[in-house]
Design a protein around this motif. Structure first.
Motif, PDB file in Angstrom:
ATOM      1  N   ALA A   1      48.043  -3.623 -16.896  1.00  0.00           N
ATOM      2  CA  ALA A   1      47.442  -3.357 -18.212  1.00  0.00           C
ATOM      3  C   ALA A   1      45.924  -3.408 -18.112  1.00  0.00           C
TER       4      ALA A   1
ATOM      5  N   CYS B   1      39.073  -1.398 -18.087  1.00  0.00           N
ATOM      6  CA  CYS B   1      39.707  -1.424 -19.402  1.00  0.00           C
ATOM      7  C   CYS B   1      40.952  -2.305 -19.344  1.00  0.00           C
TER       8      CYS B   1
ATOM      9  N   LYS C   1      41.847   2.598 -28.737  1.00  0.00           N
ATOM     10  CA  LYS C   1      43.096   3.061 -28.136  1.00  0.00           C
ATOM     11  C   LYS C   1      43.393   2.308 -26.839  1.00  0.00           C
ATOM     12  N   PRO C   2      44.641   2.395 -26.355  1.00  0.00           N
ATOM     13  CA  PRO C   2      44.989   1.761 -25.073  1.00  0.00           C
ATOM     14  C   PRO C   2      44.259   2.425 -23.912  1.00  0.00           C
ATOM     15  N   CYS C   3      44.206   1.725 -22.800  1.00  0.00           N
ATOM     16  CA  CYS C   3      43.589   2.241 -21.579  1.00  0.00           C
ATOM     17  C   CYS C   3      44.421   3.387 -21.022  1.00  0.00           C
ATOM     18  N   GLY C   4      43.788   4.209 -20.209  1.00  0.00           N
ATOM     19  CA  GLY C   4      44.472   5.304 -19.539  1.00  0.00           C
ATOM     20  C   GLY C   4      43.818   5.589 -18.211  1.00  0.00           C
TER      21      GLY C   4
ATOM     22  N   SER D   1      43.059  -1.598 -29.736  1.00  0.00           N
ATOM     23  CA  SER D   1      44.109  -1.615 -28.710  1.00  0.00           C
ATOM     24  C   SER D   1      43.661  -1.996 -27.313  1.00  0.00           C
ATOM     25  N   SER D   2      42.358  -2.168 -27.096  1.00  0.00           N
ATOM     26  CA  SER D   2      41.908  -2.479 -25.741  1.00  0.00           C
ATOM     27  C   SER D   2      40.533  -3.134 -25.757  1.00  0.00           C
TER      28      SER D   2
ATOM     29  N   ALA E   1      40.463   5.221 -23.958  1.00  0.00           N
ATOM     30  CA  ALA E   1      40.404   4.099 -24.892  1.00  0.00           C
ATOM     31  C   ALA E   1      39.669   4.438 -26.182  1.00  0.00           C
TER      32      ALA E   1
ATOM     33  N   THR F   1      44.321  -3.125 -21.795  1.00  0.00           N
ATOM     34  CA  THR F   1      45.111  -2.887 -23.002  1.00  0.00           C
ATOM     35  C   THR F   1      45.569  -4.223 -23.557  1.00  0.00           C
TER      36      THR F   1
END
Length: 180
Positions: free
Chosen positions: A48, A171, A97-100, A155-156, A106, A173
């Motif tokens: 994560a 990052c 936003k969540p990590c990617g 989210s992050s 994000a 999450t």
């Protein structure tokens, strides 16, 4: 601190909260704590916590984020890290936003009062957790606000190269909670 933590392991504890988020039937509000070790985006064991620049956030560096949102909505977010570059200054913000795999995944900073005006990017309107790692690569930071997160909008945590830099070095999450 890193010893004994499996790469990619995330431990989250939601205490004193109902299924609906902060304050849902709990006298103390919402509490959460999660941690992980950083891994490269293409790591065999995903995490994560992802590092985009291993010179700034080495793989296996450790991060912990906690949140306490009181029934009143006041929120404290705390950050602890270990294994970072000793003496290096980092800028850290809560992102939408969540990590990617792409550092831009994000999204932008979470803002209490959303705005496209650059002047709204302040420690009063956002969650800033800037730190300088000590001689061993460890650090702690915290931020307290009278407001809380909105559902699905935080989210992050993104670690930027240094205060004022837009370069995203890593990052994490995070399962942030919100005030109903």
């Amino acid at each position: 601190m890193v010893a004994g933590i499996c790469a990619g392991a995330v431990a989250a504890a939601v205490l004193a909260s109902g299924a609906g988020g902060a304050g849902a039937g709990a006298p103390d509000g919402f509490r959460m704590r999660t941690d992980a070790q950083f891994a490269p985006v293409a790591a065999l064991m995903p995490s994560a916590a992802v590092t985009y620049d291993s010179r700034l956030v080495p793989p296996a560096a450790w991060i912990q984020v906690s949140q306490h949102t009181a029934v009143s909505g006041a929120t404290t977010v705390k950050l602890r890290v270990d294994g970072m570059v000793p003496g290096h200054a980092y800028s850290v913000h809560v992102h939408q936003k969540p990590c990617g795999a792409d550092p831009a995944a994000a999204g932008g900073h979470f803002q209490h009062e959303p705005s496209t005006d650059p002047a709204a990017a302040t420690a009063d309107n956002e969650v800033w957790l800037d730190f300088t790692a000590d001689g061993h690569g460890a650090a702690e930071a915290s931020a307290h606000h009278t407001w809380g997160f909105r559902q699905g909008e935080a989210s992050s945590v993104v670690i930027h190269d240094m205060p004022g830099s837009r370069t995203r070095a890593a990052c994490f999450t995070v399962p942030f909670g919100w005030a109903p």
